[in-house]
Design a protein around this motif. Structure first.
Motif, PDB file in Angstrom:
ATOM      1  N   GLU A 293       0.830  -1.204   0.000  1.00 27.52           N
ATOM      2  CA  GLU A 293       0.000   0.000   0.000  1.00 27.52           C
ATOM      3  C   GLU A 293       0.865   1.255   0.000  1.00 27.52           C
ATOM      4  O   GLU A 293       1.973   1.254   0.536  1.00 27.52           O
TER       5      GLU A 293
ATOM      6  N   CYS B 216      -2.552   0.147  -4.036  1.00 23.59           N
ATOM      7  CA  CYS B 216      -2.048  -1.140  -3.555  1.00 23.59           C
ATOM      8  C   CYS B 216      -1.521  -1.901  -4.767  1.00 23.59           C
ATOM      9  O   CYS B 216      -2.302  -2.276  -5.649  1.00 23.59           O
TER      10      CYS B 216
ATOM     11  N   MET C 145     -10.472  -7.726  -4.757  1.00 26.29           N
ATOM     12  CA  MET C 145      -9.603  -6.967  -3.864  1.00 26.29           C
ATOM     13  C   MET C 145     -10.445  -6.159  -2.887  1.00 26.29           C
ATOM     14  O   MET C 145     -11.530  -5.673  -3.223  1.00 26.29           O
TER      15      MET C 145
ATOM     16  N   TRP D 208     -10.373  -3.315   0.658  1.00 29.76           N
ATOM     17  CA  TRP D 208      -9.698  -2.393   1.576  1.00 29.76           C
ATOM     18  C   TRP D 208     -10.352  -2.527   2.948  1.00 29.76           C
ATOM     19  O   TRP D 208     -11.588  -2.557   3.060  1.00 29.76           O
TER      20      TRP D 208
ATOM     21  N   ILE E 153     -13.625   2.665  -4.844  1.00 28.11           N
ATOM     22  CA  ILE E 153     -12.614   1.656  -5.115  1.00 28.11           C
ATOM     23  C   ILE E 153     -12.564   1.408  -6.616  1.00 28.11           C
ATOM     24  O   ILE E 153     -13.601   1.395  -7.291  1.00 28.11           O
TER      25      ILE E 153
ATOM     26  N   ARG F 218      -9.738  -0.456  -9.897  1.00 29.92           N
ATOM     27  CA  ARG F 218      -8.563  -1.290 -10.134  1.00 29.92           C
ATOM     28  C   ARG F 218      -8.103  -1.147 -11.574  1.00 29.92           C
ATOM     29  O   ARG F 218      -8.894  -0.829 -12.474  1.00 29.92           O
TER      30      ARG F 218
ATOM     31  N   LEU G 127      -8.020   3.285  -3.801  1.00 29.49           N
ATOM     32  CA  LEU G 127      -9.126   3.751  -2.970  1.00 29.49           C
ATOM     33  C   LEU G 127      -9.077   5.276  -2.954  1.00 29.49           C
ATOM     34  O   LEU G 127      -8.176   5.858  -2.341  1.00 29.49           O
TER      35      LEU G 127
ATOM     36  N   TYR H 188      -4.835   1.684   6.894  1.00 26.71           N
ATOM     37  CA  TYR H 188      -5.617   1.092   5.806  1.00 26.71           C
ATOM     38  C   TYR H 188      -4.837  -0.047   5.161  1.00 26.71           C
ATOM     39  O   TYR H 188      -3.652   0.116   4.824  1.00 26.71           O
TER      40      TYR H 188
ATOM     41  N   CYS I  12      -4.870  -3.271   2.200  1.00 25.11           N
ATOM     42  CA  CYS I  12      -5.517  -3.928   1.070  1.00 25.11           C
ATOM     43  C   CYS I  12      -5.360  -5.434   1.248  1.00 25.11           C
ATOM     44  O   CYS I  12      -4.461  -5.909   1.954  1.00 25.11           O
TER      45      CYS I  12
ATOM     46  N   TRP J 168      -2.681 -10.182   2.562  1.00 26.54           N
ATOM     47  CA  TRP J 168      -2.793  -8.847   3.144  1.00 26.54           C
ATOM     48  C   TRP J 168      -1.522  -8.048   2.938  1.00 26.54           C
ATOM     49  O   TRP J 168      -0.417  -8.602   2.925  1.00 26.54           O
TER      50      TRP J 168
END
Length: 122
Positions: free
Chosen positions: A6, A22, A34, A36, A70, A72, A81, A94, A96, A112
């Motif tokens: 992240e 991320c 994915m 958050w 969010i 990607r 995010l 935070y 991801c 993670w």
């Protein structure tokens, strides 16, 4: 070896914006949903947002709906995010995470990141 890294956290005034990123490696990113999550001091880690592998399905916690987005980019193996209208109660680390399903349950996530700190001052 799977890595989720992240970035983009920091200190911002209430009402401001931040964009978290991320970057994923070591997995077939385009086959994973994915998510958050965030964890404030003394509190449990909580769901924030999730996105399907294709990006056509998203979920949000009620507390961030309408303020966070969010997204990607599968070509870049990156999930984002966008956080707008930030509030002091958004202050947290935070994280991801990657999952086979678009779920809100923390235990359903397989991988993670280490987290990035977001601090919102009043």
């Amino acid at each position: 070896q799977v890595r989720l890294v992240e970035s983009g956290g920091g200190l911002v005034q209430a009402g401001g914006s931040l964009r978290l990123s991320c970057a994923a490696s070591g997995l077939t990113f385009s086959t994973y949903a994915m998510g958050w999550f965030r964890q404030a001091p003394g509190k449990e880690r909580e769901f924030v947002a999730a996105i399907s592998w294709s990006g056509d399905l998203t979920k949000y916690a009620d507390s961030v709906k309408g303020r966070f987005t969010i997204s990607r980019d599968n070509a870049k193996n990156t999930v984002y995010l966008q956080m707008n209208s930030l509030k002091p109660e958004d202050t947290a680390v935070y994280y991801c995470a990657a999952s086979r399903l678009v779920v809100v349950t923390r235990t359903m996530y397989d991988y993670w990141g280490q987290g990035t700190q977001v601090t919102v001052s009043s």
